[in-house]
Structures are given as C-alpha cells and as structure tokens.
Design an enzyme around this catalytic site. Sequence first.
Site, PDB file in Angstrom:
ATOM      1  N   GLU A  82      45.777  36.708  43.698  1.00 45.60           N
ATOM      2  CA  GLU A  82      46.892  37.400  44.333  1.00 45.60           C
ATOM      3  C   GLU A  82      46.589  38.869  44.623  1.00 45.60           C
ATOM      4  OE1 GLU A  82      50.580  36.274  43.210  1.00 45.60           O
ATOM      5  OE2 GLU A  82      51.619  37.967  44.111  1.00 45.60           O
ATOM      6  N   ASP A  83      45.984  39.561  43.687  1.00 49.25           N
ATOM      7  CA  ASP A  83      45.865  41.019  43.818  1.00 49.25           C
ATOM      8  C   ASP A  83      44.453  41.512  44.113  1.00 49.25           C
ATOM      9  OD1 ASP A  83      48.584  41.473  43.308  1.00 49.25           O
ATOM     10  OD2 ASP A  83      48.235  41.201  41.162  1.00 49.25           O
TER      11      ASP A  83
END
Length: 472
Positions: A82-83
Amino acid sequence: MEVQPAQDITLQDVEDALREPSPSARTSIGHAWYFAEAAHADQKRLSGESFFQHPAHVAHALAYAGADIPTIVSALLHDTIEDADISGEELEAHFGSEVRYIVEGVTKLGEIKYTGDEAYAEQLRRLFLAASGDVRVLLIKLYDRLHNMQTNYMHPQDRAWRKAQETLHIYAPIAEQLCMGEVKRDLEDLAFPYVQPQEYEATKALREAVMAERESAARHAASLLSQTLSARGIQTTRTSVHAKSLYRLHAKLQRTAGVIEQIEDVYSVRFVVKTPVDCYRALGVVHSTMRAVPGRVRDYIAFPKSNGYQGIHTSVYSGAAAVEVQICTEEMDAHSQYGIINTACNTVRWLSDVSDMCAAIMTADPRELMKNIAQDFFGYRICVFTPQGDSVYLPAGSCAVDCGYAIHHVVGDHIAKVRVNGRQVSPTTPLQNGDIVDIVTSASGKPDTAWLEHVKTTRAQLRIRESLCRAL
Ligand code: MN
C-alpha cells in the site's frame, strides 16, 4: 490525554519476543525486517518518526502475543504494498506465497471506515470475507489498529474521532469474538476519550473517588487469599490485581444507574493455578476464607463463554468493599488474553461459521442479512449442550431449531421431537444457557414455515427457506 513517548523497536526486540527463536525463524524475520525498512526508508509518520517503526511495533506486539512466524513476517511487510509500491509478485519471490497472501489480504481490507449502518454492514462483510481466507489477516489488522490508536492524538480532531468510532464499532467487537481480551480492552480504552469525552472524564472521576479504597481492598484480598491457598496446598503460579478498563466500567455504570458502589470488579484479583480441579478447590478456599457476595459465582469452566473464555469468577467482601476474584489455569489465562492466536481449534470453529455466512452473503438482501450476521456474531450468546456433551453456541433467544441447524442441516431438516433437560417441548421454545437439547430426527420430519418467526440464526433461516423452496 496522557501521551507516552514511543520507544523505538529494534530487530533484537522482535527476536527476544519470539516464543521459539529458532535459527530459521530469526533468518526469516531478519530478512523481512531489512526488506521493509528499505522499502519505507524515506517515509515519515506524522510524529516525525520513521514510518518503519509502525510495522516494527505491530510485528513486535504479535511476536510477544505468540503469533507464528509467517504472521510476524507479514506484519513487518503489511504496509509495503500500500505505502511503498512493492508488488505482490516481489513479496512472493522473497517470502513465499503464504506471506504474499496475508499481506495482500491486509491491503485489500484497506481502510475500514465507520460511517453509518449500511456502510458498517459493508465493512463487516469485507472483514468476514478476508477472515474466511486466513484469520491471520485479521490479527494483523487488529494490531495495526492498536498501534494506530496509540498514535491517534497526532491526527486532526475529526479524523481522530472517526478512527476511534471505527475502533469501538468494528475492531473491538472482532477482538472480543477472537477472545483477544488484552487487545479489546486496549482498543476500547484508547478510543473512549475521543468518542465520548464527557463520559470518559466522568467515569475517570467516579473511579478516582473509589480507587484508593478498592485497590487496597483488592490487594488485601490478594495477599490474604494467596497465603491461605498455599497453606491449603494449592499452588498459585501467578497472582495479579487488575483495574477494570474505563470503557467497560462506563458500560457497566449504565446498568447500575451510575452507582459505582454496586460494581464489584472496579478492581479484581486473578489467581492462576495448575489444573481445572485446582480452580474448584481454590474457589472453596476463597469462600471459606472471605465472605462471599451472594449470587456472584460464575463458572465459565463448565460453561465457557462463546468466544472460548474460561475461568471461575466470584465476589467477596474485603472490609467494606466487594472485590471480584477470578481463578483460572495458565492455559485459560493465556487464552483470555491472546485467544485465537494460540488456539487452532477455535480458529476452525470461527472459520466454518464465517464461510457459511459468506455463502449466504452472496444470495440474500445484504442490508437485512448483515444486520442479522452482526447479531449472530456480536450479540449476547448462550451455550447449550447435546446429550453427548458437545457444546453449541447460539445467539440469545435461539430455539432447538437453531440448535439443530447449527449441528447439521440434516438434523435441522428432520426434527421430529425435542427434549430440553429431559422434558419434551416445542422445537421453537427459546433455550436457556446450559440447557441440554436432545433432538430426535425422523425421515418424515420436515421444516415448518412457522419456524421462520422463531429462529434467531441466519443459518437456520436460510436453510428453512431453502428446504421449503425445494418442497414446492
Ligand atoms: Mn499499518
């Protein structure tokens, strides 16, 4: 609000927390540690600390709770897709398909937002679907949320409030269902001041007024009882004194019209003994040493709570104040704190319920169904027994028809006669906690439309409708 300065977690801390620190476990965790650290290298949290400290904290807490190695590895990596733009393929190449599956599950679950009824149902559905794949996805989500709540004060007020709402309405009930008492308690107490600031302050003030007296009463009981227990030859492996969480105290105060004097477990004493038999012997010693409060014994060993919690609770007078005493074994104690993490069989029960529900989700009106499922999972539950002594957990108010379908749909579909505690009753008579339910089936028995008005479980409702449709 009190803010604790965050301590940086090191790889050594995670390794030290492992239950079984084998060389291969250390290698896997070291590999994931450096991979995730590099992936998040340039990222900072709002507090200014390095972003990587977030997955490091989550992994450390899971290691401490006794999670398995793939869970700890996945926790270190849980935000890399996700990041940090790491791909699933890349994770699989480095850490195998199991870890990829878990991290992708955590990522897919995404941000679960509490915004109201319908959305709430939708979030729950996603949670269940994810959990039906691998419950370890949920474990990581819970510890992820726990660490996020510990740093919630950094967010602007409206965001902090929303996070706290989600925590109370989605995460804490799931922690409870998984019998993760410590996590649930921490989540609730971290969220409480944001969601109900006035009630939080009021509850804190009420507790402070009785704290000194209650705590010393509990400590007095703890020392007197542990001396007496050892004099009677019952070995206690641990004695501890606990304050009830503020959020739980607030909830209980609603039931006593705000009178804290009626609450006996503002502080409680917990004795950990060797065997279940010792629990019962210890109860005898407790009651013969200090005056028992009438009607307060709860035997959760013979009748475990629906999430698997076991132990004996009673209340005694210590001076003028009542104190709750809890007695359990080492195993029961570990289960009450970290529940599902260590109990494979519990996982299996949960998962079979969940996959059944997921099948149903695909076919029925989602809004109505999710309300019922939330009720099935999070409402108050009772435990009844088959004549063979197997336990069946049901929502309160369930009847023998629910019980039949919970055992097997063939049983539910062919109920002929029902005996509860030896007496014949109608299949739709509501059951009580601890009832022994004997269902006699016959080939000619079949579901009755009228049952639909009485059953409490989604499973029974769906099966009855199905059978009735087939019969048309
Ligand atoms: Mn995270």
